[in-house]
Design a protein around this motif. Structure first.
Motif, mmCIF file in Angstrom:
data_model
loop_
_atom_site.group_PDB
_atom_site.id
_atom_site.type_symbol
_atom_site.label_atom_id
_atom_site.label_comp_id
_atom_site.label_asym_id
_atom_site.label_seq_id
_atom_site.Cartn_x
_atom_site.Cartn_y
_atom_site.Cartn_z
ATOM 1 N N ARG A 269 0.760 -1.360 -0.063
ATOM 2 C CA ARG A 269 -0.047 0.129 -0.139
ATOM 3 C C ARG A 269 0.815 1.211 -0.200
ATOM 4 N N ILE A 270 1.855 1.410 0.793
ATOM 5 C CA ILE A 270 2.803 2.321 0.970
ATOM 6 C C ILE A 270 3.446 2.480 -0.525
ATOM 7 N N PHE A 271 3.707 1.313 -1.173
ATOM 8 C CA PHE A 271 4.450 1.411 -2.583
ATOM 9 C C PHE A 271 3.539 2.102 -3.442
ATOM 10 N N ILE A 272 2.106 1.593 -3.544
ATOM 11 C CA ILE A 272 1.312 2.247 -4.327
ATOM 12 C C ILE A 272 0.863 3.750 -4.089
ATOM 13 N N SER A 273 0.951 4.077 -2.862
ATOM 14 C CA SER A 273 0.896 5.540 -2.427
ATOM 15 C C SER A 273 1.871 6.279 -3.185
ATOM 16 N N GLY A 274 3.222 5.661 -3.185
ATOM 17 C CA GLY A 274 4.179 6.338 -3.752
ATOM 18 C C GLY A 274 4.205 6.635 -5.018
ATOM 19 N N ILE A 275 3.674 5.462 -5.831
ATOM 20 C CA ILE A 275 3.529 5.599 -7.288
ATOM 21 C C ILE A 275 2.549 6.743 -7.571
ATOM 22 N N LEU A 276 1.432 6.777 -6.954
ATOM 23 C CA LEU A 276 0.457 7.629 -7.059
ATOM 24 C C LEU A 276 0.829 9.087 -6.976
ATOM 25 N N ASN A 277 1.708 9.223 -5.836
ATOM 26 C CA ASN A 277 2.084 10.435 -5.544
ATOM 27 C C ASN A 277 3.051 11.028 -6.601
ATOM 28 N N PHE A 278 4.026 10.153 -7.256
ATOM 29 C CA PHE A 278 4.699 10.438 -8.452
ATOM 30 C C PHE A 278 3.948 10.740 -9.615
ATOM 31 N N PHE A 279 2.822 10.291 -9.896
ATOM 32 C CA PHE A 279 1.843 10.576 -10.860
ATOM 33 C C PHE A 279 1.196 11.908 -10.587
ATOM 34 N N VAL A 280 0.746 12.230 -9.384
ATOM 35 C CA VAL A 280 0.445 13.542 -8.771
ATOM 36 C C VAL A 280 1.482 14.518 -9.264
ATOM 37 N N GLN A 281 2.437 14.368 -8.996
ATOM 38 C CA GLN A 281 3.538 15.485 -9.220
ATOM 39 C C GLN A 281 3.741 15.574 -10.651
ATOM 40 N N THR A 282 3.707 14.683 -11.405
ATOM 41 C CA THR A 282 3.800 14.709 -12.953
ATOM 42 C C THR A 282 2.764 15.470 -13.368
ATOM 43 N N MET A 283 1.476 15.172 -13.149
ATOM 44 C CA MET A 283 0.482 16.223 -13.389
ATOM 45 C C MET A 283 0.679 17.511 -13.189
ATOM 46 N N ASN A 284 1.124 17.705 -11.938
ATOM 47 C CA ASN A 284 1.643 19.050 -11.441
ATOM 48 C C ASN A 284 2.593 19.728 -12.440
ATOM 49 N N PHE A 285 3.592 19.152 -12.614
ATOM 50 C CA PHE A 285 4.662 19.591 -13.388
ATOM 51 C C PHE A 285 4.255 19.963 -14.889
ATOM 52 N N LEU A 286 3.414 19.093 -15.238
ATOM 53 C CA LEU A 286 2.916 19.504 -16.800
ATOM 54 C C LEU A 286 1.668 20.476 -16.487
ATOM 55 N N ARG A 287 1.268 20.917 -15.463
ATOM 56 C CA ARG A 287 0.498 22.112 -15.334
ATOM 57 C C ARG A 287 -1.117 21.702 -15.649
ATOM 58 N N ILE A 288 -1.139 20.441 -15.596
ATOM 59 C CA ILE A 288 -2.453 20.059 -16.066
ATOM 60 C C ILE A 288 -3.350 19.986 -14.929
ATOM 61 N N SER A 289 -2.809 19.733 -13.654
ATOM 62 C CA SER A 289 -3.821 19.617 -12.374
ATOM 63 C C SER A 289 -2.640 20.173 -11.291
ATOM 64 N N ARG A 290 -3.014 20.946 -10.705
ATOM 65 C CA ARG A 290 -2.318 21.448 -9.241
ATOM 66 C C ARG A 290 -3.287 21.100 -7.998
ATOM 67 N N TYR A 291 -2.674 21.233 -6.823
ATOM 68 C CA TYR A 291 -3.142 20.778 -5.695
ATOM 69 C C TYR A 291 -2.879 21.736 -4.579
ATOM 70 N N GLN A 292 -3.486 21.955 -3.451
ATOM 71 C CA GLN A 292 -3.212 22.527 -2.218
ATOM 72 C C GLN A 292 -3.957 21.596 -0.978
ATOM 73 N N VAL A 293 -3.190 21.203 0.030
ATOM 74 C CA VAL A 293 -3.586 20.416 0.954
ATOM 75 C C VAL A 293 -3.145 21.456 2.342
ATOM 76 N N ASP A 294 -4.506 21.429 2.972
ATOM 77 C CA ASP A 294 -4.294 22.331 4.426
ATOM 78 C C ASP A 294 -3.548 21.489 5.501
ATOM 79 N N ASP A 295 -3.519 20.193 5.519
ATOM 80 C CA ASP A 295 -2.754 19.680 6.486
ATOM 81 C C ASP A 295 -2.515 18.511 6.231
ATOM 82 N N ALA A 296 -1.343 18.599 4.790
ATOM 83 C CA ALA A 296 -0.754 17.336 4.788
ATOM 84 C C ALA A 296 -0.248 16.210 5.635
ATOM 85 N N GLU A 297 0.422 16.667 6.541
ATOM 86 C CA GLU A 297 1.312 16.154 7.554
ATOM 87 C C GLU A 297 -0.106 15.065 8.344
ATOM 88 N N LYS A 298 -0.977 15.601 8.666
ATOM 89 C CA LYS A 298 -2.194 14.936 9.337
ATOM 90 C C LYS A 298 -2.731 13.853 8.429
#
Length: 270
Positions: free
Chosen positions: A67-96
């Motif tokens: 599950r942690i591995f899948i979370s890391g893979i999906l996080n990489f995909f999220v960062q790729t979308m952010n880099f390509l500027r197709i999708s950006r995100y804001q999290v008010d309490d990512a640590e929680k």
């Protein structure tokens, strides 16, 4: 004859395209991300998964690490979308979100990317999967990690409690389908019933931001929003304790908890 679309999902109020070249670029990048995700999933199933199964022999260890591995893979995909500027995100309490343990995370569901973002941010995330996924191309990933819904209710709750007791978090979208562009769907009581039967607190999560046209229900996969990149705002709300519902009958407790979940999520204004 074309199928009539629920007016709550209607795109009639969308602004007109202002920059055709930029719009076509966003449409291209969106389709590219679909293909990128598909190829990435194939590579994980064919190459990564067999190696991970060899490294982590123990079933419990494999579930946790997987599950942690899948979370890391999906996080990489999220960062790729952010880099390509197709999708950006804001999290008010990512640590929680990252440090959640033994909680049932409930959220509204405006788009296709909600699952990807949520699993990327919640590191040890479990979910209840449709039985059909067990015979899909990703069955090798989902079958050993997540809870299928093809058994009876008691067995599913038993598996959910077992997972939650290990510190995993159960992700549930109470609407059961994507939230329409205008209004919401009725919340189902399944998430509340699981929370009450397992005794685990509920963590409401609001997914907001800009309009998600192109990622919603009935939207064409090749279209993007006419004027903007996708913006996701994640608001981590106060947890709902099960102590509040002690002494109530199961039916009344489930209804009140479902209402409280919806009230909490709907309280966020974008």
């Amino acid at each position: 004859m074309s199928k009539k679309i629920d007016p709550r999902y209607s795109p009639d109020d969308l602004p007109k395209v202002k920059n055709p070249f930029l719009y076509l670029w966003r449409c291209f990048i969106k389709v590219f991300c679909y293909v990128f995700f598909g190829i990435g999933t194939f590579l994980v199933v064919i190459f990564c998964w067999p190696i991970l199964r060899l490294v982590w022999h123990d079933k419990a260890t494999f579930k946790y690490k997987g599950r942690i591995f899948i979370s890391g893979i999906l996080n990489f995909f999220v960062q790729t979308m952010n880099f390509l500027r197709i999708s950006r995100y804001q999290v008010d309490d990512a640590e929680k979100l990252r440090n959640l343990k033994s909680c049932i995370v409930v959220a509204n569901h405006p788009s296709l990317l909600d699952v990807i973002y949520t699993f990327a941010f919640v590191r040890n995330a479990d979910c209840i999967i449709k039985a059909g996924l067990k015979s899909s191309p990703v069955s090798g990933i989902v079958r050993p990690l997540y809870i299928p819904n093809d058994g009876d209710w008691d067995e599913m709750v038993k598996e959910a409690k077992k997972s939650l007791d290990t510190g995993a978090n159960l992700i549930i979208f109470p609407e059961g389908t994507r939230t329409p562009r205008h209004g919401t769907n009725q919340y189902k009581k399944g998430a509340a019933r699981i929370a009450l039967e397992t005794g685990c607190n509920v963590q409401p999560l609001h997914i907001g931001g800009g309009d998600k046209y192109g990622l919603g229900k009935y939207d064409p996969f090749y279209k993007a929003h006419p004027t903007n990149a996708y913006l996701y705002k994640f608001t981590v709300l106060p947890q709902i304790s099960m102590d509040k519902y002690e002494g109530l009958s199961p039916a009344i407790a489930a209804k009140r908890l479902t209402d409280d979940m919806r009230t909490a999520i709907d309280s966020v204004q974008d």
